[in-house]
Motif scaffolding. Structure first.
Motif, PDB file in Angstrom:
ATOM      1  N   LYS A 140     -59.460  18.530  63.903  1.00 17.44           N
ATOM      2  CA  LYS A 140     -59.471  19.784  63.160  1.00 17.44           C
ATOM      3  C   LYS A 140     -58.605  19.647  61.923  1.00 17.44           C
ATOM      4  O   LYS A 140     -57.498  19.115  61.991  1.00 17.44           O
ATOM      5  N   ASN A 142     -56.815  21.544  58.488  1.00 11.96           N
ATOM      6  CA  ASN A 142     -56.301  22.823  58.002  1.00 11.96           C
ATOM      7  C   ASN A 142     -56.163  22.772  56.478  1.00 11.96           C
ATOM      8  O   ASN A 142     -55.560  21.835  55.951  1.00 11.96           O
ATOM      9  N   ARG A 170     -70.056  28.999  60.421  1.00 10.64           N
ATOM     10  CA  ARG A 170     -68.769  29.594  60.774  1.00 10.64           C
ATOM     11  C   ARG A 170     -68.999  30.456  61.999  1.00 10.64           C
ATOM     12  O   ARG A 170     -69.944  31.261  62.035  1.00 10.64           O
ATOM     13  N   THR A 223     -61.704  33.128  54.681  1.00 10.57           N
ATOM     14  CA  THR A 223     -60.821  32.585  55.711  1.00 10.57           C
ATOM     15  C   THR A 223     -61.563  32.492  57.044  1.00 10.57           C
ATOM     16  O   THR A 223     -62.218  33.445  57.470  1.00 10.57           O
ATOM     17  N   GLY A 224     -61.475  31.330  57.694  1.00 10.73           N
ATOM     18  CA  GLY A 224     -62.155  31.151  58.977  1.00 10.73           C
ATOM     19  C   GLY A 224     -62.252  29.682  59.353  1.00 10.73           C
ATOM     20  O   GLY A 224     -61.733  28.806  58.663  1.00 10.73           O
ATOM     21  N   THR A 225     -62.927  29.401  60.465  1.00 10.48           N
ATOM     22  CA  THR A 225     -63.118  28.037  60.965  1.00 10.48           C
ATOM     23  C   THR A 225     -64.554  27.598  60.707  1.00 10.48           C
ATOM     24  O   THR A 225     -65.497  28.229  61.192  1.00 10.48           O
ATOM     25  N   SER A 243     -64.313  20.193  62.468  1.00  9.52           N
ATOM     26  CA  SER A 243     -64.159  21.602  62.108  1.00  9.52           C
ATOM     27  C   SER A 243     -62.946  21.738  61.190  1.00  9.52           C
ATOM     28  O   SER A 243     -61.996  20.960  61.287  1.00  9.52           O
ATOM     29  N   THR A 244     -63.007  22.726  60.312  1.00  9.26           N
ATOM     30  CA  THR A 244     -61.960  22.922  59.313  1.00  9.26           C
ATOM     31  C   THR A 244     -61.506  24.371  59.326  1.00  9.26           C
ATOM     32  O   THR A 244     -62.330  25.283  59.220  1.00  9.26           O
ATOM     33  N   ASN A 245     -60.192  24.564  59.456  1.00 14.24           N
ATOM     34  CA  ASN A 245     -59.622  25.905  59.357  1.00 14.24           C
ATOM     35  C   ASN A 245     -59.234  26.157  57.895  1.00 14.24           C
ATOM     36  O   ASN A 245     -58.349  25.488  57.370  1.00 14.24           O
ATOM     37  N   HIS A 247     -57.749  28.761  55.118  1.00 14.29           N
ATOM     38  CA  HIS A 247     -56.945  29.974  54.934  1.00 14.29           C
ATOM     39  C   HIS A 247     -56.829  30.237  53.442  1.00 14.29           C
ATOM     40  O   HIS A 247     -56.290  29.413  52.699  1.00 14.29           O
TER      41      HIS A 247
END
Length: 307
Positions: A140, A142, A170, A223-225, A243-245, A247
């Motif tokens: 993951k 960020n 998403r 903003t989200g995953t 997956s990428t978070n 913000h």
């Protein structure tokens, strides 16, 4: 004392227990997307009729069955189709190790290998190998971005097979997606309205498996995953690559690492640090001007009138 039948019975129990605990047991940890070998070695390959790899928590339980010199697909669990094979189909030196391709989190479990030889029965036979496999989820990432920036969500798929389907999604968007590539073209029917004309691939040719997504002019609502899902080759199952978070914050706040005002405190400190030297400089200039004015007044009073 014991009678004459006790010793044979004791030996039989000992042999049974020894056969059970002597199964080779291993623990393997793999990353999602890797090919994994589940090792298993029998004394030799002579008289082997059947090799069965299974997982008790599945229905049907069979992962791979090699019977009468060939692969037997009957009763194989659907999730393992076209993904498993023996490391050596000739089973030389008793090598009955299993190759499990492109593992995913659902492959986590305990695998058992049973071998049936001529003159033995396959009913209730003990496993010769027990392998517990743990599959870690994809990495993951960020990312923090300022509102209004263009952001690249990186993703790289294995480049050994052509990509037939690529989907960026998403979780909170339901069935709608950011971008969908299918049948050699980009689909827009179920694209979420907020991403229309705002997304594109970094490389539309997807060379070397590069399926990174460019998201333009981000807002706080972005903003989200985000998940990158690929189907490679002519078919197969969807594979979550990573997956990428993301913000998204207001402009000027990307440097902060906390959500409790830590960044704001840093900004205030910077402003104070810059304002103190400025105030000192202004005070020095004002003081100098006042001093010069007083000196001039003194000189004017010291000069006698000419009249």
């Amino acid at each position: 004392m014991t009678d004459g039948t006790a010793a044979p019975l004791y030996c039989l129990m000992f042999v049974s227990v020894f056969a059970f605990v002597s199964a080779d047991q291993k623990n393997i940890t793999a990353e999602s997307g890797q090919d994994v070998t589940l090792p298993c070695q029998t004394p030799n390959n002579k008289n082997i009729l059947t090799v069965e790899w299974s997982r008790a928590d599945l229905e049907p339980k069979y992962v791979y069955v090699h019977r009468d010199g060939r692969f037997d697909p009957e009763n194989q669990h659907t999730s393992f189709k076209n993904r498993v094979d023996l490391q050596d189909r000739q089973m030389q030196d008793g090598d009955v190790s299993l190759i499990l391709k492109d593992v995913m989190i659902n492959d986590t479990g305990t695998y058992e290998c049973r071998v049936v030889q001529k003159g033995t029965s396959n009913k209730n036979s003990d496993p010769v190998c027990i392998v517990t496999l743990s599959v870690d989820p994809p990495d993951k990432k960020n990312i923090t971005a300022e509102s209004g920036q263009d952001v690249t969500l990186t993703c790289r798929a294995p480049n050994n097979n052509p990509i037939s389907v690529l989907k960026w999604s998403r979780a909170d968007l339901g069935d709608e997606y950011l971008l969908l590539y299918k049948n050699k073209q980009f689909e827009t029917d179920d694209q979420h309205p907020s991403f229309r004309n705002r997304v594109d691939l970094q490389d539309r040719q997807m060379k070397d498996g590069d399926v990174s997504l460019i998201l333009k002019d981000v807002t706080i609502n972005d903003t989200g995953t985000y998940e990158c899902i690929v189907i490679a080759g002519g078919g197969g199952r969807p594979k979550l690559i990573n997956s990428t978070n993301l913000h998204v914050v207001p402009p000027g706040q990307t440097g902060g690492d906390t959500e409790d005002g830590g960044k704001e405190a840093g900004s205030v400190g910077l402003k104070v640090g810059l304002s103190v030297p400025a105030l000192l400089l202004v005070a020095a200039v004002v003081g100098f001007l006042i001093y010069r004015k007083r000196e001039k007044n003194k000189e004017s009073r010291a000069v006698p009138d000419s009249c």
